[in-house]
Scaffold this active site. Structure first.
Site, short mmCIF file in Angstrom:
data_model
loop_
_atom_site.label_atom_id
_atom_site.label_comp_id
_atom_site.label_asym_id
_atom_site.label_seq_id
_atom_site.Cartn_x
_atom_site.Cartn_y
_atom_site.Cartn_z
N LYS A 191 0.85 -1.20 0.00
CA LYS A 191 0.00 0.00 0.00
C LYS A 191 0.88 1.25 0.00
O LYS A 191 1.50 1.59 1.00
CB LYS A 191 -0.93 0.06 1.22
CG LYS A 191 -2.02 1.10 0.98
CD LYS A 191 -2.57 1.77 2.21
CE LYS A 191 -1.79 2.92 2.74
NZ LYS A 191 -1.74 4.13 1.91
N GLY A 244 6.93 4.76 8.48
CA GLY A 244 6.11 5.96 8.63
C GLY A 244 6.28 6.53 10.02
O GLY A 244 7.33 6.34 10.66
N SER A 245 5.25 7.20 10.50
CA SER A 245 5.35 7.89 11.79
C SER A 245 5.28 6.90 12.96
O SER A 245 4.68 5.83 12.84
CB SER A 245 4.20 8.90 11.91
OG SER A 245 2.96 8.23 11.84
N THR A 246 5.85 7.29 14.07
CA THR A 246 5.81 6.47 15.28
C THR A 246 4.36 6.29 15.74
O THR A 246 3.96 5.21 16.19
CB THR A 246 6.69 7.11 16.37
OG1 THR A 246 8.05 7.06 15.89
CG2 THR A 246 6.61 6.37 17.69
N GLU A 247 3.57 7.34 15.57
CA GLU A 247 2.16 7.29 15.98
C GLU A 247 1.40 6.19 15.22
O GLU A 247 0.70 5.36 15.83
CB GLU A 247 1.55 8.67 15.65
CG GLU A 247 0.13 8.86 16.03
CD GLU A 247 -0.44 10.12 15.36
OE1 GLU A 247 0.32 10.91 14.78
OE2 GLU A 247 -1.67 10.25 15.41
N GLY A 249 2.85 3.71 13.63
CA GLY A 249 3.53 2.45 13.98
C GLY A 249 2.85 1.78 15.17
O GLY A 249 2.65 0.55 15.19
N GLU A 266 9.80 0.79 10.77
CA GLU A 266 10.86 1.79 10.58
C GLU A 266 10.19 3.14 10.75
O GLU A 266 9.38 3.54 9.92
CB GLU A 266 11.49 1.62 9.19
CG GLU A 266 12.87 2.24 9.10
CD GLU A 266 12.81 3.65 8.58
OE1 GLU A 266 12.85 4.58 9.44
OE2 GLU A 266 12.74 3.83 7.37
N CYS A 300 13.59 10.37 7.38
CA CYS A 300 13.49 9.91 8.77
C CYS A 300 14.81 10.09 9.52
O CYS A 300 14.82 10.25 10.73
CB CYS A 300 13.04 8.46 8.81
SG CYS A 300 13.96 7.39 7.71
N GLU A 400 9.74 15.42 15.91
CA GLU A 400 10.12 15.30 14.50
C GLU A 400 9.31 16.30 13.68
O GLU A 400 8.08 16.25 13.67
CB GLU A 400 9.83 13.87 14.01
CG GLU A 400 10.25 13.65 12.59
CD GLU A 400 10.08 12.20 12.12
OE1 GLU A 400 9.00 11.64 12.31
OE2 GLU A 400 11.06 11.65 11.58
P1 NDP Z 1 1.96 8.17 8.28
O1 NDP Z 1 2.73 7.42 9.27
O2 NDP Z 1 0.53 8.48 8.54
O3 NDP Z 1 1.98 7.41 6.84
C1 NDP Z 1 2.80 6.33 6.49
C2 NDP Z 1 1.97 5.24 5.81
O4 NDP Z 1 1.05 4.68 6.75
C3 NDP Z 1 1.11 5.73 4.65
O5 NDP Z 1 1.03 4.75 3.63
C4 NDP Z 1 -0.24 5.91 5.31
O6 NDP Z 1 -1.31 5.92 4.40
C5 NDP Z 1 -0.27 4.73 6.23
N1 NDP Z 1 -1.23 4.82 7.34
C6 NDP Z 1 -1.71 5.93 7.95
N2 NDP Z 1 -2.57 5.58 8.94
C7 NDP Z 1 -2.64 4.24 8.95
C8 NDP Z 1 -3.34 3.29 9.74
N3 NDP Z 1 -4.17 3.66 10.73
N4 NDP Z 1 -3.16 1.98 9.48
C9 NDP Z 1 -2.33 1.57 8.51
N5 NDP Z 1 -1.64 2.42 7.71
C10 NDP Z 1 -1.78 3.74 7.94
O7 NDP Z 1 2.72 9.50 7.95
P2 NDP Z 1 2.08 10.91 7.48
O8 NDP Z 1 2.01 10.87 6.01
O9 NDP Z 1 0.80 11.20 8.18
O10 NDP Z 1 3.18 11.92 7.97
C11 NDP Z 1 3.10 12.41 9.30
C12 NDP Z 1 4.45 12.42 9.94
O11 NDP Z 1 4.96 11.10 10.00
C13 NDP Z 1 5.51 13.18 9.20
O12 NDP Z 1 5.45 14.54 9.45
C14 NDP Z 1 6.75 12.55 9.77
O13 NDP Z 1 7.04 13.11 11.01
C15 NDP Z 1 6.37 11.10 9.93
N6 NDP Z 1 6.81 10.27 8.79
C16 NDP Z 1 7.92 9.52 8.95
C17 NDP Z 1 8.38 8.78 7.89
C18 NDP Z 1 9.61 7.95 7.99
O14 NDP Z 1 10.25 7.68 6.98
N7 NDP Z 1 9.97 7.49 9.17
C19 NDP Z 1 7.74 8.81 6.58
C20 NDP Z 1 6.54 9.60 6.54
C21 NDP Z 1 6.12 10.31 7.62
P3 NDP Z 1 -1.84 7.34 3.86
O15 NDP Z 1 -0.67 8.10 3.37
O16 NDP Z 1 -2.76 6.99 2.78
O17 NDP Z 1 -2.52 7.98 5.04
#
Ligand code: NDP
Length: 497
Positions: A191, A244-247, A249, A266, A300, A400
């Site tokens: 996804k 993606g984000s820790t939240e 995660g 990660e 990240c 972050e």
């Molecule tokens: P997210 O963590 O929300 O997005 C990462 C992925 O997770 C996307 O594919 C997203 O889908 C998906 N996702 C979101 N919510 C859910 C859920 N409940 N269950 C399963 N998958 C989910 O990052 P954001 O785009 O909201 O960015 C917010 C912050 O996160 C950034 O400002 C940054 O601080 C951090 N981040 C860190 C990254 C890293 O490489 N460590 C990469 C990106 C963000 P969708 O995009 O469709 O919502």
């Protein structure tokens, strides 16, 4: 400014209305018929309509991936045949390099020089590196202390794997996830992030062209709260790999409870980048620029906490300020651009709000902190920003930001800076700049982070393990370390008596 968009704008791929999803080897519209727009962040305009997957599409994709894992040609392929498919995919990526680079830049906003010079070639490299691993997944023979027993281990794929990736390096993140999973014989539902689905879907076309059997790779664009959440909770998914984000995660971890699926994460970072007075300061300032402004700071590992020894603090901060204020902002597709837009309006608002919080809490910018006007006003641009007069407990020094914003912090002693650098919920990466070999090894040993860069920053290679300490996640990507995440060990006891 004249911008020459050639291949991507004319390709049949981007002309589709909507761009479909890949399930069981077929390109299909979503079960609901819904679509969403993907936006060019340099201009705010719609690039393409994309099929919007949700739980019904995830169900279909998981069924296709399960079927492909249990029966059909995929489990019967030899390791060498799996390796050849991955190698062929790398060749196809190279053949379509310019189209992929333009798509990545249009969808994400990143300067085309980085898509061409980094994202696309590193993606091809990643598939080649893991093509080699397909034939090297060996078990062990175990010298057990029970007479007449032959005991050995087999390394088997985990099964059906869900992979959820972010928008900052869409194509590279797809390769970090897909290449090891496929080398180990798993099947996948990928996804991509809602902001940047295009290159993953074009990669899906190349995966089909390379000859991967149907159902081995399924790609479902859509939103995190619907498609992502359904994938994370699905009872027939054996593993989730998430970046993606820790939240989010944390949400993935909760969603995995139903069938106790395996999870690798990660996550975010607030990485310290530490300059000692004995470093080559000109080089260190260039390194600090790259550490925070590469990819608009949406990395990240971004070196977002810049610790500088008090004796050279003014010199370094003024060097950084001068260089940052001269960066060329522009549309990603313009070859002259050094800093592109942030990925989305939402991310721009988030970064803008952090800058306001920093000022409110008493920090001061030495450069940046504003949106550029004129011809860039429609895009999601933010000037490269350096904060001075920062305390460790301020929000901008702890959280972050994920944008082109660095906080500069003076220090006096090596023990002091190590303790302050480690005082974070995160532990993804750290940088150290010094010419003293003793400091190098002291700092490498004392910093609590998964990656330490010395006199360099943001280096990645398919062969070198990458991942976080603390709330930056668990599990490792790349190198042979990631193979543990995509295989499971079976122990076989044979009584020879
Ligand atoms: P997210 O963590 O929300 O997005 C990462 C992925 O997770 C996307 O594919 C997203 O889908 C998906 N996702 C979101 N919510 C859910 C859920 N409940 N269950 C399963 N998958 C989910 O990052 P954001 O785009 O909201 O960015 C917010 C912050 O996160 C950034 O400002 C940054 O601080 C951090 N981040 C860190 C990254 C890293 O490489 N460590 C990469 C990106 C963000 P969708 O995009 O469709 O919502």
């Amino acid at each position: 400014m004249t911008v020459n968009i050639t291949e991507s704008a004319q390709s049949a791929f981007i002309q589709q209305q909507p761009i479909k999803m890949l399930i069981g080897g077929q390109w299909v519209e979503s079960a609901s018929g819904k679509t969403f727009d993907t936006i060019n962040p340099s201009t705010g305009s719609v690039l393409a309509k994309v099929a919007e997957g949700d739980s019904e599409d995830i169900n279909r994709a998981v069924a296709a991936a399960r079927k492909a894992f249990e029966s059909g040609p995929w489990p019967k392929l030899t390791p060498s045949q799996r390796g050849r498919l991955l190698w062929k995919l790398a060749d196809l990526i190279e053949q379509h390099a310019e189209e992929l680079a333009q798509l990545e830049t249009l969808d994400n906003g990143k300067p085309i020089r980085y898509s061409r010079g980094g994202d696309v070639p590193l993606t091809a490299d990643h598939f080649r590196y893991f093509a080699g691993w397909a034939t090297k997944l060996e078990g062990d023979t175990i010298p057990v202390s029970i007479p007449n027993m032959l005991t050995y281990t087999l390394r088997e794929p985990v099964g059906v794997v869900g992979q959820i990736i972010p928008w900052n390096f869409p194509l590279q993140m797809a390769s970090w996830k897909l290449a090891p999973a496929l080398a180990c014989g798993n099947t996948v539902i990928l996804k991509p992030a809602e902001q940047t689905p295009l290159t993953a879907l074009r990669l899906g076309e190349l995966i089909c062209e390379a000859g991967f059997p149907e159902g081995v790779v399924n790609i479902i664009p859509g939103f995190g709260e619907t498609a992502g959440a359904a994938l994370a909770a699905h009872l027939d998914v054996d593993k989730i790999a998430f970046t993606g984000s820790t939240e989010v995660g944390r949400k993935i971890l909760h969603a995995s409870e139903g069938n106790l699926k395996k999870v690798t994460l990660e996550l975010g970072g607030k990485s310290p980048n530490i300059i000692f007075p004995d470093a080559d300061l000109k080089y260190a300032v260039r390194g600090a620029m790259n550490a925070i402004f590469f990819n608009q700071g949406q990395v990240c590992t971004a070196g977002s906490r810049l610790f500088v020894h008090a004796s050279v603090y003014d010199q370094v901060v003024s060097g950084l300020t001068g260089a940052a204020s001269k960066m060329k902002l522009g549309q990603g597709i313009d070859p002259a651009t050094e800093l592109g837009p942030l990925v989305s309006h939402e991310q721009l608002e988030r970064v803008t709000s952090y800058i306001a919080t920093g000022k409110r809490e008493g920090a001061a910018t030495t450069t940046g902190g504003e949106r550029p006007g004129d011809e860039l006003a429609q895009g999601y641009f933010m000037q490269p920003t350096v904060f001075d007069q920062v305390r460790d407990d301020m929000t901008i020094a702890r959280e972050e930001i994920f944008g082109p914003v660095v906080v500069a912090l003076p220090f006096e002693e090596i023990e002091e800076v190590a303790a302050r650098a480690n005082s974070s919920i995160y532990g993804l990466a750290a940088g150290v700049w010094t010419s003293d070999v003793k400091k190098v090894h002291k700092m490498a040993a004392s910093l609590k982070a998964g990656v330490i860069w010395v006199n360099t920053y943001n280096q990645f290679d398919a062969a070198a393990p990458f991942g976080g300490y603390k709330q930056s996640g668990y599990g490792r990507e790349m190198g042979h370390a990631v193979l543990d995440a995509y295989t499971q060990t079976k122990t076989v006891w044979v009584n020879l008596r």
